[in-house]
Design an enzyme around this catalytic site. Structure first.
Site, mmCIF file in Angstrom:
data_model
loop_
_atom_site.group_PDB
_atom_site.id
_atom_site.type_symbol
_atom_site.label_atom_id
_atom_site.label_comp_id
_atom_site.label_asym_id
_atom_site.label_seq_id
_atom_site.Cartn_x
_atom_site.Cartn_y
_atom_site.Cartn_z
ATOM 1 N N SER A 123 0.917 -1.132 -0.074
ATOM 2 C CA SER A 123 -0.120 0.002 -0.014
ATOM 3 C C SER A 123 0.815 1.184 0.033
ATOM 4 O O SER A 123 2.128 1.114 0.446
ATOM 5 C CB SER A 123 -0.950 0.065 1.118
ATOM 6 N N TYR A 128 -0.962 -1.337 10.644
ATOM 7 C CA TYR A 128 -0.980 -1.555 9.260
ATOM 8 C C TYR A 128 0.130 -0.624 8.556
ATOM 9 O O TYR A 128 0.864 -1.292 7.595
ATOM 10 C CB TYR A 128 -2.290 -1.094 8.618
#
Length: 261
Positions: A143, A156
């Protein structure tokens, strides 16, 4: 033009049931690969299999990337169906949000286990096939959170930075083996995970869904959300013969949000 056909290659895609994983699996199948569709739940995997024009697919359900035993069993099932694995796409992930001070240790551990340790376990299980052939592709899905920082998703962000670091380390370790290792870093993408983020924003701020979506889209200088198919097309290129010299790279698909250099 680069030939992106993957005829008779065996691709294993984790988190293949929905979103980016489903788009990647479908793209690989349409390019001629034999695809092992891997995930925890059978239903979305079976639905994807039924939608593909290429019958060369195999469903591997109850595949928990955090469980070494289940990873081993799932990879064995994939090999029994299609033989050694040529391409692995580590896509499984999750991204719960919370202020750092309210992030429970259990949440932290789970997020790192799914996003980072899962990538380690799956890659470790399949890479022997590639070493034996002196050829292979390891493609990790991270990401833009692996390239920069975002508030309220510290676990995350930490996990995806770890995936980028692991990618670079393995790229150097396997540089002379014919194996390439790269990581694709999408920005906000139209997926079920993104919809859950919208749900969270709406619940906490009482904003409308359209306003929440528009606010997240502004992080992309193009003013739009990424599509799963755009991510899949990048993966297809990295899996192709023309990408043999591309390794150790973190490729952002985010409309210019993050520029690595």
């Amino acid at each position: 033009m680069t030939d992106r056909t993957l005829n008779y290659q065996h691709a294993l895609v984790t988190g293949a049931g929905t979103g980016i994983g489903a788009a990647i699996a479908a793209a690989c199948a349409r390019a001629g690969a034999r695809v092992s569709l891997v995930g925890r739940r059978h239903e979305p995997l079976a639905a994807l299999q039924a939608s593909l024009p290429n019958a060369q697919t195999h469903v591997v359900a109850d595949f928990d990337v955090t469980d070494a035993g289940k990873v081993r069993a799932g990879v064995a099932s994939a090999r029994a169906k299609f033989g050694p694995i040529d391409i692995v796409v580590n896509n499984a992930g999750e991204a719960p949000s919370a202020p750092f001070a309210k992030t429970e240790l259990a949440t932290w551990n789970k997020v790192l286990a799914v996003n980072l340790t899962g990538t380690f376990l799956v890659t470790r299980e399949v890479v022997s096939d590639m070493i034996a052939k002196r050829a292979g592709r390891v493609i990790n899905i991270a990401s833009t959170a692996g390239l920069t920082g975002y508030a309220y998703v510290s676990a995350y962000v930490a996990a995806k930075h770890g995936v980028v670091g692991l990618t670079r380390s393995l790229a150097l370790e396997f540089a002379r083996t014919g194996i390439t290792v790269n990581v694709v870093c999408p920005g906000y993408t139209e997926t079920p995970m993104f919809e859950r983020a919208i749900d969270n924003i709406v619940a906490k701020t009482k904003r409308g869904r359209d306003d929440a979506r528009a606010a997240l889209a502004t992080s992309n200088p193009q003013g739009r959300l990424v599509t799963p198919e755009e991510v899949a097309d990048t993966v297809l290129w990295l899996a192709s013969a023309g990408a043999q010299s591309i390794t150790g790279q973190a490729i952002a698909i985010a409309g210019g949000e993050v520029m690595v250099g």
